[in-house]
Enzyme design. Structure first.
Site, PDB file in Angstrom:
ATOM      1  N   GLU A 175       1.350  -1.310  -0.186  1.00  0.00           N
ATOM      2  CA  GLU A 175       0.363   0.150  -0.160  1.00  0.00           C
ATOM      3  C   GLU A 175       0.675   0.811  -0.177  1.00  0.00           C
ATOM      4  O   GLU A 175      -0.091   2.668   0.489  1.00  0.00           O
ATOM      5  CB  GLU A 175      -1.356   0.045   1.278  1.00  0.00           C
ATOM      6  CG  GLU A 175      -2.089  -1.136   1.198  1.00  0.00           C
ATOM      7  CD  GLU A 175      -2.711  -0.707   0.460  1.00  0.00           C
ATOM      8  OE1 GLU A 175      -3.886  -0.232   0.657  1.00  0.00           O
ATOM      9  OE2 GLU A 175      -3.843  -1.880  -0.420  1.00  0.00           O
ATOM     10  N   HIS A 246      -3.944   1.440   7.372  1.00  0.00           N
ATOM     11  CA  HIS A 246      -2.924   1.857   6.839  1.00  0.00           C
ATOM     12  C   HIS A 246      -2.582   2.191   8.194  1.00  0.00           C
ATOM     13  O   HIS A 246      -3.298   2.611   9.326  1.00  0.00           O
ATOM     14  CB  HIS A 246      -2.813   3.439   6.291  1.00  0.00           C
ATOM     15  CG  HIS A 246      -2.981   2.565   4.349  1.00  0.00           C
ATOM     16  ND1 HIS A 246      -4.279   3.427   3.641  1.00  0.00           N
ATOM     17  CD2 HIS A 246      -3.494   1.483   3.977  1.00  0.00           C
ATOM     18  CE1 HIS A 246      -4.340   2.607   2.760  1.00  0.00           C
ATOM     19  NE2 HIS A 246      -3.105   1.922   2.708  1.00  0.00           N
ATOM     20  N   CYS A 367      -2.930  11.244   3.735  1.00  0.00           N
ATOM     21  CA  CYS A 367      -3.644  10.525   2.075  1.00  0.00           C
ATOM     22  C   CYS A 367      -3.365  11.442   0.724  1.00  0.00           C
ATOM     23  O   CYS A 367      -2.861  10.315  -0.048  1.00  0.00           O
ATOM     24  CB  CYS A 367      -4.951   9.725   2.730  1.00  0.00           C
ATOM     25  SG  CYS A 367      -4.778   9.241   3.946  1.00  0.00           S
TER      26      CYS A 367
HETATM   27  O1  SUG Z   1      -7.850   2.873   0.232  1.00  0.00           O
HETATM   28  N1  SUG Z   1     -10.546   4.781   0.283  1.00  0.00           N
HETATM   29  C1  SUG Z   1      -8.968   4.912   0.792  1.00  0.00           C
HETATM   30  C2  SUG Z   1      -8.805   5.827   1.535  1.00  0.00           C
HETATM   31  C3  SUG Z   1      -7.219   6.200   1.424  1.00  0.00           C
HETATM   32  C4  SUG Z   1      -6.920   6.664   3.066  1.00  0.00           C
HETATM   33  N2  SUG Z   1      -5.342   6.876   2.753  1.00  0.00           N
HETATM   34  C5  SUG Z   1      -4.528   6.774   3.162  1.00  0.00           C
HETATM   35  N3  SUG Z   1      -4.363   6.171   4.920  1.00  0.00           N
HETATM   36  N4  SUG Z   1      -3.120   6.557   3.470  1.00  0.00           N
HETATM   37  C6  SUG Z   1      -8.970   3.133   0.599  1.00  0.00           C
HETATM   38  O2  SUG Z   1      -9.293   2.439   1.528  1.00  0.00           O
HETATM   39  C7  SUG Z   1     -13.256   4.396  -0.871  1.00  0.00           C
HETATM   40  C8  SUG Z   1     -13.076   4.550  -1.721  1.00  0.00           C
HETATM   41  C9  SUG Z   1     -15.263   4.386  -1.844  1.00  0.00           C
HETATM   42  O3  SUG Z   1     -15.487   3.798  -0.971  1.00  0.00           O
HETATM   43  O4  SUG Z   1     -15.465   4.901  -2.521  1.00  0.00           O
HETATM   44  C10 SUG Z   1     -10.919   4.482  -0.662  1.00  0.00           C
HETATM   45  O5  SUG Z   1     -10.994   3.635  -1.439  1.00  0.00           O
END
Ligand code: SUG
Length: 445
Positions: A175, A246, A367
């Site tokens: 990730e 994460h 993020c």
């Molecule tokens: O991978 N949300 C992302 C958020 C990423 C956050 N990044 C970090 N913490 N670095 C994920 O879960 C949700 C999309 C949706 O449900 O439409 C999403 O992909």
């Protein structure tokens, strides 16, 4: 030592930003499933956050959104005909795949790649490995276009090494920088690299929520980047079970300071000791740990206190924590933030930014950005059209106001007109960011 600054490359939020509930284990994504989003507000919030950082004196870059809906992906599933027909049939016959193909998830650039600065790499280049994002279907579609974007921003192979993603298998689920923290005395000096993982490649995993990073993926990245002084702490199982998908949801670090929640690591004492040992001779690590008693995990996750940007503003002695406004709105998190700023510790100030549209999908200020430590010569070797200036901020704001919708329900993602709008926006963006011809698959015919 060659002096360096920590630059940020943020994912520009795409026109299909929506709440489709695609990420199990990410509580905000599940909670807001089906809600209407506001893609225009989202992209403008992201741009304003970028401008805030640029105004503080930190180099700021823009990573372009990906082509969505991802028609080439839907064609690999056997849908044929015109692009509009492919979209329509996919939504009828395979709605889960169609929703994945429409996600604007590349906005979360912390997941774009893991980055090793030249000061840490044996060959003196800056190394990037795009994350395969294997755990979630919609995110697994990102890494090839992410590599193209990184190649466009960091074009000089004598200074930058942009690798391919690790093989896209569950054993090597990766990730990116969301599970990486670099600690150091100064950005340009050698550092200690924390690569946090959730499970072993061959470990049976029956927990309700996935562990998205394997130990072996983290090790492979350290090996291919030839990164000095890696430390591999295990993320706590309790944190994952509580919605910490994460490590950057419960931990952030900068320079010699690691700011983290009591439940961040499976073995906190061992992690502290390993960091101290790796830092020996370089710097004395500063640990700022927030206890479970002061901040229950649920508050940490909903308020994203730790998904903040911890930055050294040029000319300031102590670090600044840039939090989402949700941190200010949560009494417990706000109290912790205020006590940091009032203390004599390494974090001297707290500021707030509004990224609410992204937050509702579990994406805070940290993020949205990929940190890239760059020397002056490396900054000079980046694509200048992708660096955020006041002029670029103004131009992209005008561009977003022209192309982006103010309301989008998940059902609207099937609208062929949205496909046309998105492509129009991306075509124009290629000129603005000097991305050349054929940057997106739809432009290559
Ligand atoms: O991978 N949300 C992302 C958020 C990423 C956050 N990044 C970090 N913490 N670095 C994920 O879960 C949700 C999309 C949706 O449900 O439409 C999403 O992909």
């Amino acid at each position: 030592m060659t002096p360096a600054l920590e630059a940020n490359a943020d994912g520009l939020i795409g026109p299909t930003h929506s709440y489709a509930g695609l990420s199990p284990g990410n509580l905000a994504s599940s909670l807001n499933k089906g809600e209407a989003s506001n893609p225009r507000a989202a992209v403008l919030q992201g741009l304003d956050k970028m401008k805030t950082l640029a105004d503080l004196g930190l180099p700021q870059y823009v990573l372009p959104p990906h082509e969505r809906p991802d028609i080439p992906f839907l064609r690999t599933l056997g849908f044929t005909g015109s692009d509009a027909a492919v979209l329509e049939r996919a939504w009828k016959e395979a709605p889960g795949f169609a929703a994945a193909a429409c996600s604007a998830s590349p906005m979360w650039a912390a997941n774009a790649a893991t980055v090793t600065p030249s000061a840490d790499a044996a060959d003196g280049r800056v190394h990037f490995t795009p994350a395969n994002l294997h755990t979630n279907l919609h995110r697994s579609l990102e890494h090839q276009q992410t590599k193209r974007a990184l190649d466009a921003l960091f074009p000089d192979p004598t200074r930058f090494a942009v690798h391919d993603a690790l093989p896209a298998v569950a054993h090597l689920a990766d990730e990116g920088a969301a599970n990486h923290v670099r600690l150091c005395a100064e950005h340009g000096a050698p550092g200690v690299n924390l690569l946090v993982w959730g499970r072993e490649a061959f470990e049976p995993w029956a927990d309700a929520f996935p562990a998205r990073q394997t130990h072996e993926a983290s090790q492979a990245i350290a090996r291919r980047h030839q990164a000095g002084r890696p430390v591999f702490p295990r993320q706590s199982r309790a944190a994952i079970a509580g919605g910490t998908f994460h490590n950057d949801v419960v931990c952030v670090g900068a320079l010699d300071t690691l700011f983290f929640h009591e439940l961040a690591f499976e073995d906190t004492t061992g992690t502290r000791a390993a960091i101290r040992a790796a830092a020996d001779g370089l710097f004395e690590p500063q640990f700022v740990e927030v206890s479970l008693a002061d901040l229950p995990l649920a508050d940490a996750i909903s308020s994203y206190l730790f998904n903040s940007m911890l930055v050294q503003i040029p000319g300031e002695d102590r670090l600044t924590l840039i939090c989402p406004t949700e941190t200010r709105d949560n009494p417990r998190s706000h109290a912790v933030a205020q006590s940091l700023a009032a203390s004599n510790g390494p974090i001297g100030a707290v500021r707030y930014v509004d990224v609410r549209q992204s937050m509702r999908n579990g994406g805070g200020p940290a993020c949205l950005r990929l940190r890239v430590v760059l020397t002056g010569a490396e900054q000079a070797a980046t694509n200048p059209a992708m660096r955020l200036t006041d002029a670029l901020h103004a131009r992209l704001s005008t561009w977003a106001n022209r192309w982006y919708r103010e309301s989008l329900r998940p059902a609207d993602l099937a609208d062929p007109q949205l496909l046309a709008e998105s492509r129009g926006a991306l075509d124009e963006l290629c000129t603005i960011l000097d991305l050349g011809t054929g940057f997106y698959p739809f432009q290559r015919g």
